[in-house]
Design a protein around this motif. Structure first.
Motif, mmCIF file in Angstrom:
data_model
loop_
_atom_site.group_PDB
_atom_site.id
_atom_site.type_symbol
_atom_site.label_atom_id
_atom_site.label_comp_id
_atom_site.label_asym_id
_atom_site.label_seq_id
_atom_site.Cartn_x
_atom_site.Cartn_y
_atom_site.Cartn_z
ATOM 1 N N LEU A 139 0.830 -1.209 0.000
ATOM 2 C CA LEU A 139 0.000 0.000 0.000
ATOM 3 C C LEU A 139 0.865 1.261 0.000
ATOM 4 N N SER A 140 1.982 1.205 0.710
ATOM 5 C CA SER A 140 2.896 2.348 0.754
ATOM 6 C C SER A 140 3.457 2.691 -0.617
ATOM 7 N N GLN A 141 3.445 1.693 -1.513
ATOM 8 C CA GLN A 141 3.924 1.905 -2.877
ATOM 9 C C GLN A 141 2.779 2.114 -3.865
ATOM 10 N N GLY A 142 1.550 2.231 -3.318
ATOM 11 C CA GLY A 142 0.394 2.480 -4.169
ATOM 12 C C GLY A 142 -0.108 1.258 -4.904
ATOM 13 N N LYS A 143 0.306 0.067 -4.485
ATOM 14 C CA LYS A 143 -0.116 -1.171 -5.133
ATOM 15 C C LYS A 143 -1.352 -1.718 -4.417
ATOM 16 N N LEU A 144 -2.535 -1.296 -4.860
ATOM 17 C CA LEU A 144 -3.765 -1.597 -4.143
ATOM 18 C C LEU A 144 -4.154 -3.060 -4.204
ATOM 19 N N VAL A 145 -4.091 -3.649 -5.379
ATOM 20 C CA VAL A 145 -4.506 -5.044 -5.526
ATOM 21 C C VAL A 145 -3.600 -5.962 -4.711
ATOM 22 N N GLU A 146 -2.301 -5.723 -4.801
ATOM 23 C CA GLU A 146 -1.345 -6.540 -4.057
ATOM 24 C C GLU A 146 -1.570 -6.399 -2.551
ATOM 25 N N ALA A 147 -1.814 -5.160 -2.112
ATOM 26 C CA ALA A 147 -2.072 -4.924 -0.687
ATOM 27 C C ALA A 147 -3.338 -5.642 -0.244
ATOM 28 N N ARG A 148 -4.369 -5.558 -1.060
ATOM 29 C CA ARG A 148 -5.644 -6.196 -0.727
ATOM 30 C C ARG A 148 -5.490 -7.713 -0.568
ATOM 31 N N LEU A 149 -4.738 -8.320 -1.483
ATOM 32 C CA LEU A 149 -4.539 -9.771 -1.429
ATOM 33 C C LEU A 149 -3.875 -10.193 -0.120
ATOM 34 N N GLU A 150 -2.945 -9.380 0.358
ATOM 35 C CA GLU A 150 -2.277 -9.703 1.623
ATOM 36 C C GLU A 150 -3.211 -9.498 2.808
ATOM 37 N N TYR A 151 -3.908 -8.360 2.838
ATOM 38 C CA TYR A 151 -4.820 -8.100 3.949
ATOM 39 C C TYR A 151 -5.903 -9.168 4.044
ATOM 40 N N LYS A 152 -6.348 -9.681 2.895
ATOM 41 C CA LYS A 152 -7.432 -10.668 2.900
ATOM 42 C C LYS A 152 -6.950 -12.056 3.331
ATOM 43 N N LYS A 153 -5.634 -12.227 3.451
ATOM 44 C CA LYS A 153 -5.110 -13.479 4.005
ATOM 45 C C LYS A 153 -5.327 -13.539 5.514
ATOM 46 N N ILE A 154 -5.576 -12.379 6.108
ATOM 47 C CA ILE A 154 -5.854 -12.321 7.544
ATOM 48 C C ILE A 154 -7.291 -12.779 7.775
ATOM 49 N N GLU A 155 -7.473 -13.698 8.673
ATOM 50 C CA GLU A 155 -8.797 -14.237 8.941
ATOM 51 C C GLU A 155 -9.777 -13.107 9.263
ATOM 52 N N ALA A 156 -10.945 -13.157 8.653
ATOM 53 C CA ALA A 156 -11.932 -12.081 8.801
ATOM 54 C C ALA A 156 -12.299 -11.831 10.254
ATOM 55 N N SER A 157 -12.330 -12.896 11.047
ATOM 56 C CA SER A 157 -12.751 -12.765 12.447
ATOM 57 C C SER A 157 -11.758 -12.011 13.315
ATOM 58 N N ILE A 158 -10.502 -11.897 12.849
ATOM 59 C CA ILE A 158 -9.501 -11.213 13.670
ATOM 60 C C ILE A 158 -8.968 -9.944 12.998
ATOM 61 N N ARG A 159 -9.595 -9.515 11.907
ATOM 62 C CA ARG A 159 -9.150 -8.277 11.269
ATOM 63 C C ARG A 159 -9.450 -7.083 12.168
ATOM 64 N N SER A 160 -8.454 -6.238 12.334
ATOM 65 C CA SER A 160 -8.605 -5.052 13.184
ATOM 66 C C SER A 160 -9.326 -3.945 12.433
ATOM 67 N N ALA A 161 -9.649 -2.874 13.162
ATOM 68 C CA ALA A 161 -10.265 -1.704 12.530
ATOM 69 C C ALA A 161 -9.343 -1.141 11.459
ATOM 70 N N LYS A 162 -8.048 -1.205 11.706
ATOM 71 C CA LYS A 162 -7.072 -0.722 10.722
ATOM 72 C C LYS A 162 -7.132 -1.547 9.443
ATOM 73 N N ILE A 163 -7.140 -2.870 9.588
ATOM 74 C CA ILE A 163 -7.154 -3.738 8.413
ATOM 75 C C ILE A 163 -8.419 -3.518 7.597
ATOM 76 N N ASN A 164 -9.551 -3.458 8.261
ATOM 77 C CA ASN A 164 -10.801 -3.237 7.528
ATOM 78 C C ASN A 164 -10.818 -1.876 6.842
ATOM 79 N N PHE A 165 -10.269 -0.867 7.501
ATOM 80 C CA PHE A 165 -10.211 0.465 6.880
ATOM 81 C C PHE A 165 -9.341 0.426 5.627
ATOM 82 N N LEU A 166 -8.178 -0.203 5.740
ATOM 83 C CA LEU A 166 -7.266 -0.240 4.595
ATOM 84 C C LEU A 166 -7.792 -1.126 3.469
#
Length: 210
Positions: A139-166
């Motif tokens: 995300l820091s490099q502006g790569k949205l799709v790549e960032a999304r793929l990584e964030y979505k590897k985090i189990e939905a039940s434990i995603r923080s407010a930060k992860i959901n925002f990003l």
């Protein structure tokens, strides 16, 4: 005592726990394990100055031939914002998963996003926090799709407010409705964080455009 137990100690027992470790250190000043235990507790409870002072004392009092003290010292410097000092220590240590993770944190805080990513993706056994860090690097490099793929590897039940925002940020340019779903989840989890992050939203959008 493990990390989870330390974190849930009630306030009326924290002082007694710290005192017991200090007594152990006084009784066996050359035993590195007691320094590590107390410094870990101080780090987890956001007291890096005290932890650093303790660890520097340990370096002088023990003959520790492992990198455990240095690793905790590097974390203290990182928490205190001295990324150069933290990086210098970490560079002298073997590249295991723990040091690679910390090196990535130091690099991203120093604005070296590509370097941070290189460290993060080299981690052999990634955890949920590793996926978050790699997502931040993309995300820091502006790569949205790549960032999304990584964030979505985090189990939905434990995603923080930060992860959901990003996650909302990564969807925003192409799917506003989907983005709003994640923003709403973030708001429900931590409204204070949500509005703080929202204030920075314009700068995030500008970064994405670049």
């Amino acid at each position: 005592m493990n990390k989870k137990i330390r974190k849930v100690l009630p306030s009326n027992k924290q002082e007694a726990y710290i005192h017991s470790l200090i007594c152990k250190i006084d009784a066996a000043p050359s035993d590195v394990n007691n320094y590590l235990e107390l410094s870990a507790y101080l780090i987890e409870n956001n007291s890096p100055e005290q932890a650093l002072e303790l660890l520097q004392k340990a370096k002088a009092c023990t003959n520790d031939d492992t990198s455990s003290l240095d690793y905790n010292i590097a974390i203290c410097f990182y928490m205190l914002g001295d990324y150069q000092a933290a990086g210098k220590i970490l560079d002298s240590m073997p590249n295991n998963d723990a040091t690679l993770y910390q090196k990535a944190l130091v690099a991203i805080k120093s604005g070296q996003y590509a370097k941070a990513l290189a460290y993060a993706i080299t981690i052999k056994k990634p955890s949920m926090r590793t996926y978050e860090l790699i997502g931040d690097c993309w995300l820091s490099q502006g790569k949205l799709v790549e960032a999304r793929l990584e964030y979505k590897k985090i189990e939905a039940s434990i995603r923080s407010a930060k992860i959901n925002f990003l996650l909302g940020v990564t969807y925003f340019p192409e799917d506003r409705a989907e983005a709003e779903k994640y923003f709403e989840r973030s708001k429900k989890q931590d409204e204070k964080y949500f509005y703080s992050a929202k204030k920075q939203y314009n700068s995030i959008v500008n970064m994405i455009k670049k």
